[in-house]
Write a protein that holds these residues in place. Structure first.
Motif, PDB file in Angstrom:
ATOM      1  N   HIS A 153       0.861  -1.181   0.000  1.00 15.64           N
ATOM      2  CA  HIS A 153       0.000   0.000   0.000  1.00 15.64           C
ATOM      3  C   HIS A 153       0.899   1.234   0.000  1.00 15.64           C
TER       4      HIS A 153
ATOM      5  N   PRO B  73      -1.287  -1.745  -5.530  1.00 11.67           N
ATOM      6  CA  PRO B  73      -2.738  -1.547  -5.619  1.00 11.67           C
ATOM      7  C   PRO B  73      -3.090  -0.525  -6.690  1.00 11.67           C
TER       8      PRO B  73
ATOM      9  N   SER C 290      -6.260  -5.179  -8.415  1.00 14.55           N
ATOM     10  CA  SER C 290      -7.512  -4.732  -7.798  1.00 14.55           C
ATOM     11  C   SER C 290      -8.361  -5.951  -7.475  1.00 14.55           C
TER      12      SER C 290
ATOM     13  N   ASP D  19     -10.552  -8.519  -4.625  1.00 16.11           N
ATOM     14  CA  ASP D  19     -10.196  -9.246  -3.402  1.00 16.11           C
ATOM     15  C   ASP D  19      -9.072 -10.255  -3.619  1.00 16.11           C
TER      16      ASP D  19
ATOM     17  N   ARG E  14      -3.876 -10.774  -1.936  1.00 16.11           N
ATOM     18  CA  ARG E  14      -5.192 -10.765  -1.311  1.00 16.11           C
ATOM     19  C   ARG E  14      -5.408  -9.436  -0.607  1.00 16.11           C
ATOM     20  N   ARG E  15      -6.627  -8.931  -0.703  1.00 16.32           N
ATOM     21  CA  ARG E  15      -6.989  -7.657  -0.092  1.00 16.32           C
ATOM     22  C   ARG E  15      -7.046  -7.805   1.427  1.00 16.32           C
TER      23      ARG E  15
ATOM     24  N   GLU F  31      -6.336   1.099   0.782  1.00  9.96           N
ATOM     25  CA  GLU F  31      -6.315  -0.230   0.171  1.00  9.96           C
ATOM     26  C   GLU F  31      -4.934  -0.860   0.316  1.00  9.96           C
ATOM     27  N   SER F  32      -4.908  -2.069   0.842  1.00 16.73           N
ATOM     28  CA  SER F  32      -3.657  -2.752   1.129  1.00 16.73           C
ATOM     29  C   SER F  32      -3.789  -4.216   0.756  1.00 16.73           C
ATOM     30  N   TYR F  33      -2.693  -4.796   0.249  1.00 18.96           N
ATOM     31  CA  TYR F  33      -2.687  -6.191  -0.162  1.00 18.96           C
ATOM     32  C   TYR F  33      -1.579  -6.955   0.552  1.00 18.96           C
TER      33      TYR F  33
ATOM     34  N   THR G 211      -2.572  -4.351   8.481  1.00 23.92           N
ATOM     35  CA  THR G 211      -3.924  -4.881   8.393  1.00 23.92           C
ATOM     36  C   THR G 211      -4.481  -5.149   9.785  1.00 23.92           C
TER      37      THR G 211
END
Length: 304
Positions: free
Chosen positions: A63, A93, A121, A123, A133-134, A140-142, A201
């Protein structure tokens, strides 16, 4: 030297300290270098770690908070200056693409065309060997997972029992059968190695999914449980929660990192104690410039 190992470049969170740089992690994986979350100062930390721009094949950004991305300008410009010729893929992201472009072109330099951009982008996304994965964070962070495909390992006793030897072994591996004998009759399943990278997260289902069965889990543990309310407000994990994830997911080696600047090395036993409330496996509290091997897969080899 292991061909699969994590070189830790920085372990602090939002504010670097005298002993901890901003984030930065380079995963060496079969000749590929995956650079995760290059924070401010990553280029210099790479010099201290004996790494160069030629070691980077992927730049993976979870992110666009500064401690996870402010090192991008230096990395990009170093790739250009050192005339890296192999492809470098940037994964980030899609919602933060404007930040990527600002960082990518933050100063005047002789640019390079070898960096390709792969905004993600939704989920669930995938780019090459990377699964994304979201997660649950204010922006927004993966989280990322690098996964080797599962395979099979030959069992010498089974090969001998079927009279398969020499060039026939290779043929069996390539084609799946030799003289009516199948690959499954002479081998055992070999799970692929895996590594997961989980940064900022809250605790959510996708954290457990990313971590499921991995050999190496690199996960933020920004706070101790005494700051649980603060962690939840700002979208972070505690050491207690990191241990819960590792235990539930069956992680083989757990690496804690992304520590708040409020904690020093003297607080490390408290982080371990919180993890141990759930997880009894191997725990590494990351420090800058550590090298951490990905544990080798051990496959049961029955002789039947």
């Amino acid at each position: 030297m292991s061909s699969r190992e994590l070189v830790v470049l920085g372990t602090s969170s939002a504010v670097p300290t005298r002993h901890r740089n901003h984030n930065g992690y380079l995963l060496r994986w079969d000749g590929q270098g995956f650079l995760f979350d290059p924070g401010e100062g990553t280029q210099r930390q790479m010099v201290h770690a004996g790494l160069s721009a030629h070691d980077v094949h992927w730049v993976c950004v979870t992110h666009f908070h500064g401690d996870h991305c402010l090192g991008i300008p230096g990395i990009v410009q170093r790739i250009a200056r050192d005339r890296v010729t192999h492809p470098v893929r940037a994964v980030f992201p899609a919602s933060g693409e404007k930040y990527w472009r600002r960082l990518r072109h933050a100063a005047a330099f002789a640019d390079t065309r070898i960096i390709s951009e792969h905004p993600i982008s939704g989920d669930l996304a995938g780019v090459g060997p990377i699964i994304a994965r979201r997660l649950s964070h204010p922006v927004e962070s993966y989280g990322y997972r690098v996964q080797e495909p599962a395979g099979r390992r030959m069992v010498p006793e089974k090969l001998a029992a079927h009279g398969i030897r020499g060039p026939e072994v290779g043929e069996l591996q390539r084609t799946g059968s030799v003289r009516g004998v199948t690959l499954e009759e002479c081998s055992v399943p070999k799970p692929g190695q895996s590594m997961a990278f989980v940064m900022d997260t809250r605790l959510c289902d996708t954290v457990f999914e990313l971590a499921s069965g991995v050999d190496l889990l690199v996960i933020e543990s920004t706070f101790l449980s005494s700051e649980q309310a603060l962690a939840k407000e700002y979208g972070h994990l505690t050491a207690f929660e990191a241990g819960l994830v590792a235990a539930d997911a069956g992680v083989r080696r757990l690496v804690l990192t992304h520590f708040s600047e409020r904690y020093g090395f003297g607080d490390e036993p408290a982080f371990v104690a919180e993890v141990r409330r759930h997880y009894d496996g191997e725990v590494v509290l990351a420090r800058d410039l550590m090298t951490i091997p990905v544990p080798r897969r051990q496959v049961h080899n029955p002789a039947k």
